[in-house]
Design an enzyme around this catalytic site. Structure first.
Site, PDB file in Angstrom:
ATOM      1  N   THR A  84       7.394   1.109  13.023  1.00  0.00           N
ATOM      2  CA  THR A  84       6.026   1.057  13.544  1.00  0.00           C
ATOM      3  C   THR A  84       5.907   1.524  14.998  1.00  0.00           C
ATOM      4  O   THR A  84       6.857   1.407  15.775  1.00  0.00           O
ATOM      5  CB  THR A  84       5.526  -0.402  13.453  1.00  0.00           C
ATOM      6  OG1 THR A  84       4.271  -0.510  14.130  1.00  0.00           O
ATOM      7  CG2 THR A  84       6.487  -1.386  14.112  1.00  0.00           C
ATOM      8  N   ASP A 119      13.526  -9.874  -4.085  1.00  0.00           N
ATOM      9  CA  ASP A 119      13.153 -10.442  -2.784  1.00  0.00           C
ATOM     10  C   ASP A 119      14.231 -10.018  -1.793  1.00  0.00           C
ATOM     11  O   ASP A 119      15.380 -10.469  -1.877  1.00  0.00           O
ATOM     12  CB  ASP A 119      13.071 -11.971  -2.906  1.00  0.00           C
ATOM     13  CG  ASP A 119      12.667 -12.622  -1.591  1.00  0.00           C
ATOM     14  OD1 ASP A 119      12.789 -11.977  -0.532  1.00  0.00           O
ATOM     15  OD2 ASP A 119      12.240 -13.790  -1.635  1.00  0.00           O
ATOM     16  N   ILE A 120      13.869  -9.158  -0.844  1.00  0.00           N
ATOM     17  CA  ILE A 120      14.902  -8.594   0.039  1.00  0.00           C
ATOM     18  C   ILE A 120      15.467  -9.622   1.027  1.00  0.00           C
ATOM     19  O   ILE A 120      16.467  -9.360   1.682  1.00  0.00           O
ATOM     20  CB  ILE A 120      14.424  -7.318   0.787  1.00  0.00           C
ATOM     21  CG1 ILE A 120      13.252  -7.617   1.737  1.00  0.00           C
ATOM     22  CG2 ILE A 120      14.099  -6.204  -0.194  1.00  0.00           C
ATOM     23  CD1 ILE A 120      12.990  -6.502   2.744  1.00  0.00           C
ATOM     24  N   LYS A 155      10.337  -5.665  13.926  1.00  0.00           N
ATOM     25  CA  LYS A 155      10.564  -4.333  13.366  1.00  0.00           C
ATOM     26  C   LYS A 155      11.615  -3.574  14.179  1.00  0.00           C
ATOM     27  O   LYS A 155      12.443  -2.850  13.623  1.00  0.00           O
ATOM     28  CB  LYS A 155       9.249  -3.537  13.325  1.00  0.00           C
ATOM     29  CG  LYS A 155       8.198  -4.085  12.365  1.00  0.00           C
ATOM     30  CD  LYS A 155       8.554  -3.958  10.897  1.00  0.00           C
ATOM     31  CE  LYS A 155       8.576  -2.548  10.396  1.00  0.00           C
ATOM     32  NZ  LYS A 155       8.842  -2.502   8.911  1.00  0.00           N
ATOM     33  N   GLN A 172       0.828  -1.228   0.000  1.00  0.00           N
ATOM     34  CA  GLN A 172       0.000   0.000   0.000  1.00  0.00           C
ATOM     35  C   GLN A 172       0.852   1.264   0.000  1.00  0.00           C
ATOM     36  O   GLN A 172       0.580   2.200  -0.765  1.00  0.00           O
ATOM     37  CB  GLN A 172      -1.019  -0.011   1.142  1.00  0.00           C
ATOM     38  CG  GLN A 172      -0.605   0.556   2.454  1.00  0.00           C
ATOM     39  CD  GLN A 172      -1.757   0.798   3.426  1.00  0.00           C
ATOM     40  OE1 GLN A 172      -2.748   1.474   3.098  1.00  0.00           O
ATOM     41  NE2 GLN A 172      -1.625   0.265   4.617  1.00  0.00           N
ATOM     42  N   LEU A 173       1.909   1.315   0.823  1.00  0.00           N
ATOM     43  CA  LEU A 173       2.708   2.539   0.867  1.00  0.00           C
ATOM     44  C   LEU A 173       3.431   2.760  -0.463  1.00  0.00           C
ATOM     45  O   LEU A 173       3.509   3.894  -0.961  1.00  0.00           O
ATOM     46  CB  LEU A 173       3.723   2.475   2.024  1.00  0.00           C
ATOM     47  CG  LEU A 173       4.658   3.674   2.130  1.00  0.00           C
ATOM     48  CD1 LEU A 173       3.885   4.985   2.307  1.00  0.00           C
ATOM     49  CD2 LEU A 173       5.654   3.498   3.291  1.00  0.00           C
ATOM     50  N   ALA A 181       7.924  -5.373   3.823  1.00  0.00           N
ATOM     51  CA  ALA A 181       7.874  -5.803   5.223  1.00  0.00           C
ATOM     52  C   ALA A 181       6.939  -6.992   5.359  1.00  0.00           C
ATOM     53  O   ALA A 181       6.081  -7.230   4.501  1.00  0.00           O
ATOM     54  CB  ALA A 181       7.377  -4.657   6.114  1.00  0.00           C
ATOM     55  N   TYR A 203       5.682  -9.151  15.675  1.00  0.00           N
ATOM     56  CA  TYR A 203       5.825  -8.126  14.633  1.00  0.00           C
ATOM     57  C   TYR A 203       6.624  -6.930  15.162  1.00  0.00           C
ATOM     58  O   TYR A 203       7.593  -6.489  14.544  1.00  0.00           O
ATOM     59  CB  TYR A 203       4.438  -7.686  14.153  1.00  0.00           C
ATOM     60  CG  TYR A 203       4.443  -6.467  13.270  1.00  0.00           C
ATOM     61  CD1 TYR A 203       4.897  -6.537  11.955  1.00  0.00           C
ATOM     62  CD2 TYR A 203       3.999  -5.227  13.742  1.00  0.00           C
ATOM     63  CE1 TYR A 203       4.907  -5.403  11.140  1.00  0.00           C
ATOM     64  CE2 TYR A 203       4.002  -4.095  12.936  1.00  0.00           C
ATOM     65  CZ  TYR A 203       4.457  -4.192  11.636  1.00  0.00           C
ATOM     66  OH  TYR A 203       4.470  -3.073  10.839  1.00  0.00           O
ATOM     67  N   TRP A 226      -0.960   2.689  12.201  1.00  0.00           N
ATOM     68  CA  TRP A 226      -2.322   2.453  11.678  1.00  0.00           C
ATOM     69  C   TRP A 226      -2.496   2.995  10.249  1.00  0.00           C
ATOM     70  O   TRP A 226      -3.385   3.805   9.977  1.00  0.00           O
ATOM     71  CB  TRP A 226      -3.363   3.087  12.606  1.00  0.00           C
ATOM     72  CG  TRP A 226      -3.429   2.546  13.995  1.00  0.00           C
ATOM     73  CD1 TRP A 226      -2.433   1.944  14.704  1.00  0.00           C
ATOM     74  CD2 TRP A 226      -4.568   2.575  14.875  1.00  0.00           C
ATOM     75  NE1 TRP A 226      -2.881   1.591  15.955  1.00  0.00           N
ATOM     76  CE2 TRP A 226      -4.177   1.961  16.086  1.00  0.00           C
ATOM     77  CE3 TRP A 226      -5.873   3.060  14.757  1.00  0.00           C
ATOM     78  CZ2 TRP A 226      -5.051   1.832  17.167  1.00  0.00           C
ATOM     79  CZ3 TRP A 226      -6.733   2.933  15.848  1.00  0.00           C
ATOM     80  CH2 TRP A 226      -6.330   2.325  17.023  1.00  0.00           C
TER      81      TRP A 226
HETATM   82  N1  NAP Z   1       0.019  -1.162   7.571  1.00  0.00           N
HETATM   83  C1  NAP Z   1       0.138  -0.554   8.757  1.00  0.00           C
HETATM   84  O1  NAP Z   1      -0.833  -0.330   9.485  1.00  0.00           O
HETATM   85  C2  NAP Z   1       1.495  -0.125   9.247  1.00  0.00           C
HETATM   86  C3  NAP Z   1       1.598   0.527  10.487  1.00  0.00           C
HETATM   87  C4  NAP Z   1       2.864   0.928  10.921  1.00  0.00           C
HETATM   88  C5  NAP Z   1       3.978   0.683  10.137  1.00  0.00           C
HETATM   89  N2  NAP Z   1       3.845   0.022   8.947  1.00  0.00           N
HETATM   90  C6  NAP Z   1       5.046  -0.210   8.145  1.00  0.00           C
HETATM   91  O2  NAP Z   1       4.906   0.533   6.945  1.00  0.00           O
HETATM   92  C7  NAP Z   1       5.593  -0.134   5.885  1.00  0.00           C
HETATM   93  C8  NAP Z   1       4.667  -0.261   4.692  1.00  0.00           C
HETATM   94  O3  NAP Z   1       3.548  -1.038   5.071  1.00  0.00           O
HETATM   95  P1  NAP Z   1       2.335  -1.341   4.072  1.00  0.00           P
HETATM   96  O4  NAP Z   1       1.090  -1.047   4.812  1.00  0.00           O
HETATM   97  O5  NAP Z   1       2.581  -0.703   2.746  1.00  0.00           O
HETATM   98  O6  NAP Z   1       2.479  -2.919   3.965  1.00  0.00           O
HETATM   99  P2  NAP Z   1       1.950  -3.926   2.850  1.00  0.00           P
HETATM  100  O7  NAP Z   1       0.811  -3.317   2.110  1.00  0.00           O
HETATM  101  O8  NAP Z   1       1.757  -5.223   3.540  1.00  0.00           O
HETATM  102  O9  NAP Z   1       3.167  -4.014   1.852  1.00  0.00           O
HETATM  103  C9  NAP Z   1       4.347  -4.693   2.169  1.00  0.00           C
HETATM  104  C10 NAP Z   1       4.932  -5.196   0.870  1.00  0.00           C
HETATM  105  O10 NAP Z   1       6.165  -5.860   1.204  1.00  0.00           O
HETATM  106  C11 NAP Z   1       6.284  -6.918   0.299  1.00  0.00           C
HETATM  107  N3  NAP Z   1       7.212  -7.935   0.774  1.00  0.00           N
HETATM  108  C12 NAP Z   1       7.038  -8.847   1.763  1.00  0.00           C
HETATM  109  N4  NAP Z   1       8.116  -9.640   1.851  1.00  0.00           N
HETATM  110  C13 NAP Z   1       8.991  -9.211   0.896  1.00  0.00           C
HETATM  111  C14 NAP Z   1      10.266  -9.634   0.500  1.00  0.00           C
HETATM  112  N5  NAP Z   1      10.867 -10.678   1.071  1.00  0.00           N
HETATM  113  N6  NAP Z   1      10.883  -8.971  -0.509  1.00  0.00           N
HETATM  114  C15 NAP Z   1      10.283  -7.918  -1.111  1.00  0.00           C
HETATM  115  N7  NAP Z   1       9.056  -7.491  -0.787  1.00  0.00           N
HETATM  116  C16 NAP Z   1       8.417  -8.116   0.217  1.00  0.00           C
HETATM  117  C17 NAP Z   1       4.886  -7.497   0.160  1.00  0.00           C
HETATM  118  O11 NAP Z   1       4.872  -8.247  -1.034  1.00  0.00           O
HETATM  119  P3  NAP Z   1       3.595  -9.103  -1.527  1.00  0.00           P
HETATM  120  O12 NAP Z   1       2.654  -8.070  -2.060  1.00  0.00           O
HETATM  121  O13 NAP Z   1       4.188  -9.989  -2.551  1.00  0.00           O
HETATM  122  O14 NAP Z   1       3.087  -9.801  -0.311  1.00  0.00           O
HETATM  123  C18 NAP Z   1       4.046  -6.233   0.152  1.00  0.00           C
HETATM  124  O15 NAP Z   1       3.793  -5.812  -1.178  1.00  0.00           O
HETATM  125  C19 NAP Z   1       6.078  -1.456   6.480  1.00  0.00           C
HETATM  126  O16 NAP Z   1       7.418  -1.312   6.872  1.00  0.00           O
HETATM  127  C20 NAP Z   1       5.224  -1.651   7.715  1.00  0.00           C
HETATM  128  O17 NAP Z   1       5.887  -2.420   8.698  1.00  0.00           O
HETATM  129  C21 NAP Z   1       2.634  -0.377   8.483  1.00  0.00           C
END
Ligand code: NAP
Length: 260
Positions: free
Chosen positions: A103, A38-39, A131, A12-13, A62, A127, A152
């Protein structure tokens, strides 16, 4: 021209970063999905950086499933900690600035007032612990980094609370939502703007920062707001619960200092 790598491009980000990217030929951005980079694969990361040079790497990749992380601890730590080290090593080699997202779940949520960057961390679920480990590995490896702790996240993209509630409202479902947690819903589009601002401004004020929208809410408050502004004019009813069973423990209350 600045060259920028965005990891986790299907998330999403990352999608919000694509929407908010500066429309200028001064910026060339490689958006790489998990399939493209793939990181967790250290060799692939090193090879990619040996054939490409970047001014900035934005790590949005992540392991974000808080519930599943409790039973998939190894994978959560591999993606959220060890892989951050791989990226940090590669970035350090070519003086690339690493912008990494963390986070509010690094805190235990027992502080009644807003958390500051200098406050002690104490994650209470896998989680959050994974992180936090990623933050530590990164900050011990290099100096040219920004860690942005956020909370969030929601947006028009992907699996998030907003989209889940909208789906249930569209289906006319009545919902019971928890009041147990207090936090700050943060629009991922705003965070994306902030990240681009860091790059455009060329700031060198490296370090750890808290970034959220303003205010505080429970998940019930958030759902109520979504219902209020929902264009679906849903007949769904919302009820409160003060106990919603989950595998992962959640911090009771985390908010960051309000932005001026
Ligand atoms: N969502 C929240 O509420 C929230 C809150 C606080 C902090 N954060 C942090 O904000 C950041 C962005 O979050 P987001 O909401 O955008 O998360 P997200 O929508 O779950 O996106 C994470 C992406 O990481 C990819 N990924 C997972 N494993 C990987 C790997 N080994 N190599 C490369 N890519 C990989 C996933 O790939 P696939 O699409 O293939 O699964 C997914 O597209 C993250 O660091 C998260 O911890 C999120």
């Amino acid at each position: 021209m600045k060259k920028i790598l965005v990891t986790g491009a299907n998330g999403q980000l990352a999608k919000c970063l694509i929407d908010a990217a500066p429309k200028s030929e001064d910026y060339k951005v490689d958006y790489l999905s998990r399939a493209a980079l793939d990181i967790t694969d250290e060799v692939s990361v090193l090879e990619h950086f040996s054939s490409n040079t970047y001014d900035y790497c934005i790590n949005t990749a992540a392991y974000t499933n808080v519930e599943k992380a409790e039973s998939e601890q190894t994978q959560a730590f591999l993606v959220n900690a060890a892989s951050v080290q791989f990226l940090a090593n590669a970035c350090k080699n070519q003086a690339t600035t690493l912008i990494h997202i963390s986070t509010d779940y690094v805190f235990d949520g027992t502080k009644s007032t807003a958390y500051e960057e200098t406050d002690a961390t104490n994650p209470i679920n896998v989680y959050g612990a994974s992180k936090l480990k990623g933050e530590l590995l990164l900050s011990q490896t290099m100096e040219q980094y920004f860690i942005l702790r956020t909370s969030w996240l929601y947006s028009q993209y992907g699996h998030n609370f907003l989209n889940t509630i909208l789906k249930h409202l569209a289906a006319g479902k009545d919902l019971t939502i928890t009041t147990e947690q207090v936090g700050t819903p943060t629009n991922a589009n705003d965070l994306a703007q902030c990240i681009w601002q860091i790059i455009i401004s060329e700031t060198k004020a490296y370090g750890l920062y808290h970034y959220s929208n303003n205010g505080e809410a429970t998940w019930f408050d958030f759902a109520s707001e979504i219902l209020k502004v929902s264009p679906l004019l849903s007949n769904s009813k919302l009820a409160k619960t003060d106990h919603y069973p989950t595998f992962a423990k959640r911090p009771k209350k985390v908010s960051f200092l309000q932005q001026k």
